[in-house]
Design an enzyme around this catalytic site. Structure first.
Site, PDB file in Angstrom:
ATOM      1  N   GLN A   1       0.807  -1.223   0.000  1.00 52.41           N
ATOM      2  CA  GLN A   1       0.000   0.000   0.000  1.00 52.41           C
ATOM      3  C   GLN A   1       0.842   1.277   0.000  1.00 52.41           C
ATOM      4  O   GLN A   1       0.325   2.349  -0.309  1.00 52.41           O
ATOM      5  CB  GLN A   1      -0.950  -0.011   1.197  1.00 52.41           C
TER       6      GLN A   1
ATOM      7  N   HIS B   1       0.929  -9.368   4.382  1.00 51.89           N
ATOM      8  CA  HIS B   1      -0.229  -8.465   4.423  1.00 51.89           C
ATOM      9  C   HIS B   1      -0.891  -8.519   3.039  1.00 51.89           C
ATOM     10  O   HIS B   1      -0.633  -7.680   2.176  1.00 51.89           O
ATOM     11  CB  HIS B   1       0.220  -7.053   4.790  1.00 51.89           C
TER      12      HIS B   1
ATOM     13  N   ASN C   1      -1.858 -10.770   8.212  1.00 55.10           N
ATOM     14  CA  ASN C   1      -2.799  -9.692   8.428  1.00 55.10           C
ATOM     15  C   ASN C   1      -4.183 -10.149   7.978  1.00 55.10           C
ATOM     16  O   ASN C   1      -4.371 -10.541   6.818  1.00 55.10           O
ATOM     17  CB  ASN C   1      -2.403  -8.465   7.602  1.00 55.10           C
ATOM     18  N   GLU C   2      -5.132 -10.161   8.878  1.00 57.71           N
ATOM     19  CA  GLU C   2      -6.547 -10.406   8.558  1.00 57.71           C
ATOM     20  C   GLU C   2      -6.798 -11.608   7.652  1.00 57.71           C
ATOM     21  O   GLU C   2      -7.447 -11.475   6.600  1.00 57.71           O
ATOM     22  CB  GLU C   2      -7.158  -9.143   7.933  1.00 57.71           C
TER      23      GLU C   2
END
Ligand code: BGC
Length: 454
Positions: free
Chosen positions: A62, A156, A200-201
């Protein structure tokens, strides 16, 4: 060596962090509390435990820019891509990390959560780039120079292209491939890392099944669109096994990711046994919206297997943005509710509820590894932080073991399929000049961090 010294100081600091200090606050023995009884009680009530982590977060894809060996870079550039725009140079954090870490420290924050990019570290199966590992080592050193505690996420969302071509998390080999990467990365970076998160998630694919977006009709839900998207991608890429975290078969991927977490954690611990390891979970504040609400089914479906695994971890990362009203599925936000740029209900109290839930279910210490709001109006971010932190305070007052609060995000960045539109940053980024401009919310959170108190 300076590094070794820093590492042992860091360990002491982590030990302090681990000594949960709510009792100290209650007994008035927190440093700096001296004045009158009334003032002292007031201050103690506002103070956070000593060593509480105050952070900002980013994720490699990101912010770094030009993550060209990743699956998502490939997907962003396909014809009719589901991404509004490609990530491109992003925030050029790959080159500007030192300036960004210094900025985070100057703001008063004490922790930086970022991810290392598997697609850079292992750009071809079995080929590990020492240069890229050194890059992340330099990032960690930049954190240590400024006494910033680094929280490192190993995965991620993005994966290397070769891994995606082989079926990503649907591939039965995926857990061993991930563990191998974890081991190699920890050998180069583990001594400077304070907290490691494998994933991540990883619950996002299951969460998506509960979300109904405006305009969704049977046969055209988000999940169905994504499955159709995967078939189109396979055809375009002429890659019959191509898959990706967000587009994969949720059930198959979850089985492999659960095992990848366990193997990855063992691999990390085999290199540095005392490095705290966990993962982070996307958690909505699920509230029943009908007498026959499926809240419990949703919780069991989305979080259940992960919460069970987290019980054996050193900590768990809670990531919350909003609440969901659950009937048979999530309902849209209530009529008239204030919405964020993501279309979520503006509901900062959601964090308190998910912390309580995660702590009760797992019994392990909680770190808020993401919380924040997408808005162009930075005053709303200040309000969001203030209200969310009051919830964290209430959790602490009830004896819940919360170790830190990390804002998503340090920078305005690439919000996946939404592109650069949503503004989650404490700091604005001019994407032409890459100039950073901290917003008032950055000073607001930095000030709370400096005082360790709200
Ligand atoms: C993810 C971030 C994302 C943020 C805001 C979380 O789901 O970990 O990568 O940008 O939420 O949507």
């Amino acid at each position: 060596m300076a590094d070794t010294k820093m590492t042992s100081d860091r360990r002491d600091f982590l030990k302090q962090t681990a000594q949960f200090a709510v009792g100290l606050a209650a007994s008035g023995s927190l440093p700096g509390i001296a004045e009158s009884q009334a003032q002292s009680a007031g201050q103690a009530a506002r103070a956070f435990p000593k060593g509480f982590l105050w952070g900002g977060a980013t994720a490699a894809h990101q912010v770094e820019g030009n993550n060209i060996n990743s699956d998502l870079w490939l997907i962003e550039h396909l014809k009719d891509s589901t991404f509004r725009e490609p990530s491109g140079d992003a925030c050029d954090h790959y080159h500007l990390y030192e300036q960004d870490i210094n900025m985070l420290a100057d703001l008063g924050l004490t922790a930086y959560r970022f991810s290392i990019e598997w697609a850079r570290i292992e750009p071809e199966r079995g080929y590990f780039s020492q240069a890229e590992l050194q890059h992340y080592r330099r990032m960690l050193e930049a954190c240590h120079r400024r006494n910033i505690i680094p929280l490192v996420t190993y995965s991620h969302f993005t994966v290397p292209r070769w891994f995606a071509m082989d079926g990503a998390w649907e591939n039965p080999e995926s857990s061993s491939l991930f563990a191998n990467y974890c081991e190699r990365a920890t050998r180069s970076l583990g001594d400077l890392t304070a907290y490691a998160a494998t994933f991540n998630e990883p619950d996002i694919p299951h969460l998506l099944h509960w979300i109904i977006l405006p305009g969704d009709k049977p046969g055209s839900s988000l999940v169905e669109q994504m499955a159709a998207g995967k078939d189109a991608m396979r055809r375009q890429l002429n890659a019959p096994r191509f898959s990706s975290f967000l587009f994969g078969d949720a059930e198959k991927s979850r089985q492999n990711m659960l095992s990848a977490h366990e193997k990855g954690k063992a691999a990390i611990k085999s290199v540095r046994s005392n490095l705290p390891v966990g993962f982070t979970l996307a958690m909505e504040d699920d509230q029943p919206a009908a007498a026959d609400s499926h809240v419990e089914q949703k919780r069991a479906d989305v979080y259940g297997p992960w919460l069970k695994l987290a019980k054996k971890d050193d900590y768990m990362g809670v990531q919350t943005y909003t609440r969901s009203l659950v009937a048979a599925k999530n309902l849209p936000p209530p009529a008239g509710a204030e919405l964020t740029q993501m279309g979520y209900e503006f509901y900062p109290e959601s964090l308190e509820h998910t912390i309580r839930y995660a702590s009760k279910e797992t019994g392990v210490p909680v770190i808020v590894t993401e919380n924040g709001v997408a808005t162009e109006d930075d005053r709303k971010r200040v309000e969001y932080i203030q209200r969310a932190l009051q919830g964290v305070k209430r959790c602490l007052a009830d004896g819940i073991d919360v170790r830190g609060y990390v804002q998503w995000s340090l920078l305005d960045n690439f919000e996946w399929t939404f592109g650069y539109m949503p503004k989650f940053g404490l700091v604005a980024v001019d994407r032409e000049t890459q100039k950073r401009t901290p917003k008032p919310s950055a000073a607001f959170l930095g000030n709370i961090a400096r005082n360790n108190s709200i």
